[in-house]
Scaffold this active site. Structure first.
Site, mmCIF file in Angstrom:
data_model
loop_
_atom_site.group_PDB
_atom_site.id
_atom_site.type_symbol
_atom_site.label_atom_id
_atom_site.label_comp_id
_atom_site.label_asym_id
_atom_site.label_seq_id
_atom_site.Cartn_x
_atom_site.Cartn_y
_atom_site.Cartn_z
ATOM 1 N N GLU A 170 0.711 -1.235 -0.018
ATOM 2 C CA GLU A 170 -0.047 0.006 -0.107
ATOM 3 C C GLU A 170 0.941 1.332 -0.110
ATOM 4 O OE1 GLU A 170 -3.250 -0.237 3.028
ATOM 5 O OE2 GLU A 170 -3.945 -1.971 2.095
ATOM 6 N N GLU A 376 -4.827 -8.564 0.776
ATOM 7 C CA GLU A 376 -5.500 -7.999 2.173
ATOM 8 C C GLU A 376 -6.946 -7.771 1.648
ATOM 9 O OE1 GLU A 376 -4.308 -4.714 4.538
ATOM 10 O OE2 GLU A 376 -2.352 -5.230 4.104
#
Length: 476
Positions: A170, A376
């Site tokens: 991320e 995720e």
């Protein structure tokens, strides 16, 4: 091409995993030569985290990893994605590794392999060594070079036993929450710095990918994990469509443009021309960034709904990343964010599996032929043990059933999705939220650190063992 499957099952080789990150679970922040990261500094700064909580002990995975791996095996997981603490391996972010730090990860990898669990290493999950931040952090080009050296060190140490590698987790959060809104470490609120950080994170990915490949077997897979947003306009009005395009560029194109296609979107340059001139993008950078990937990781939680600012009912972004007077969206002051309708998790995030399906199909088109992993996906709920000590979380089971069904639909629609990593294996330090948000499939009693699998852990374990989704009322 994806493997054939029936309407009720996943491909036979599909990976059923769980994910964690180093600072959220390891603890032992002063052991084995480890030095502070930006999250140590940030979490020990008054007012930065809920209740002033920090990861000094976290859930003590550093000392309990064998217990945790045994629990994964008991549940039937076939893969485990974890990150390395850069400052545990290379305390100053420069120079040779501290072998005792690498030894911890060697032991963890060996333990996983002995239990038949495939390790997937994330090199960077937000915990920059503090010394590198003191030298300027991600807005400085040198940090990308330091990352490449770190990647080579770890690749040499573990590349013989670990086949799946992820450079960055991320990078949007690292750049725009860390240097834009300031709700994540290092807590800076500098719009230009956030865009500089994004570029140098891209460069770090490219240089790190090359460094890994220079020292690892060719069979190994190198990827990165993006928290790409499913961005939707509030209406089909041209102003709302333009707002959605702007946020899509700032959330997605700023990373997948150079990484997948070797160029930043021209519309991104136009949207940010009053913020920065992008002069820090040097002539050879895009070629260095645009390294062929072996796979792409997608992290998904909730879609993003936007409009032009003058639309009725406009409001602030409700993305669960914390309150700030500063925006993580440089150049997007003319965009309003809206809460999407529907049930929500404890983070305030709307539950919408269609957003995951849309995201998978978007990247199936964006990067045809590139294998995808959901690295995720999960939900926080206010989990509490029953009087008998069991932890029932039917809401999480419903969440997982809905989102895994969306993954299965995407595979049926032609997407090459090869695995799913539940966030998270166990309750842990949830960044600026401290310990108040529980994402784990395993409940952690923070007073004793005892682990108790929730009903969702048994449900997910059954899916992993059978390769098919149980009903929402089934637990084991």
């Amino acid at each position: 091409m994806p493997e054939p499957m029936s309407s009720v099952s996943f491909p036979p080789a599909f990976l059923w995993g769980a994910a964690t990150s180093a600072y959220q679970i390891e603890g032992a922040v002063r052991e084995g030569g480890r030095t502070p990261s930006i999250w140590d500094t940030f979490s020990h700064t008054p007012g930065r985290t809920a209740g002033g909580e920090h990861g000094d002990i976290a859930v003590d995975h550093y000392h309990r990893y064998r217990e945790d791996v045994a629990l994964m095996a008991e549940l039937g997981l076939t893969a485990y994605r974890f990150s390395l603490s850069w400052s545990r391996v290379q305390p100053t972010g420069r120079g040779p590794a501290v072998q005792v730090g690498l030894d911890f990860y060697r032991r963890l990898v060996d333990e996983l392999l002995e239990h038949g669990i495939k390790p997937a290493i994330t090199l960077y999950h937000w915990d920059l060594p503090q010394e590198l931040e003191d030298a300027g952090g991600w807005p400085e080009r040198d940090t990308a070079y330091r990352f490449a050296e770190y990647a080579q060190i770890v690749g040499e140490a573990l590349g013989d036993r670990v086949e799946q590698w992820i450079t960055l987790n991320e990078p949007w959060c690292s750049a725009f929450l860390g240097y834009g809104s300031g709700v994540h470490a290092p807590g800076r609120t500098e719009p230009v710095a956030s865009l500089r950080a994004a570029h140098h994170l891209n460069l770090a990915h490219g240089l790190g990918t090359s460094a890994l490949r220079s020292v690892m077997p060719a069979r190994n897979s190198v990827a990165l994990s993006l928290n790409s947003s499913t961005v939707r306009p509030l209406t089909q009005d041209p102003a709302d469509l333009a707002a959605a395009r702007k946020i899509d560029d700032l959330a997605n194109g700023v990373f997948h443009g150079p990484i997948l296609h070797g160029a930043y979107p021209e519309s991104l340059f136009a949207a940010t021309e009053l913020v920065t001139d992008w002069s820090y993008v040097l002539d050879d950078d895009l070629a260095a960034i645009n390294q062929p990937l072996d796979a792409l990781g997608l992290n998904y939680y909730t879609p993003t709904l936007v409009s032009a600012v003058d639309t009725e009912a406009a409001g602030p972004r409700a993305d669960g990343h914390g309150a700030s007077d500063h925006t993580p969206w440089p150049g997007a002051d003319d965009v309003a964010f809206h809460q999407t309708p529907g049930d929500r998790t404890e983070m305030g995030w709307t539950i919408d599996p269609t957003g995951l399906h849309d995201l998978i199909m978007r990247y199936t088109r964006e990067a045809p032929g590139l294998p995808l992993y959901i690295t995720e996906n999960g939900a926080a709920y206010d989990d509490k043990p029953d009087p008998d000590g069991r932890v029932h979380d039917p809401e999480r089971i419903a969440y997982l059933h809905g989102h895994l069904s969306a993954v299965r639909r995407a595979i049926e629609d032609g997407a090459d999705v090869r695995g799913y990593y539940l966030w998270s294996l166990m309750d842990n330090f949830e960044w600026a939220y401290g310990y108040e948000k529980r994402f784990g499939a395993v409940y952690v009693d923070y007073s004793t650190l005892a682990r108790t699998p929730k009903s969702s852990a048994y449900w997910y374990g059954k899916a992993a063992r059978t390769g098919a989704l149980p009903g929402v009322d089934e637990e084991a």
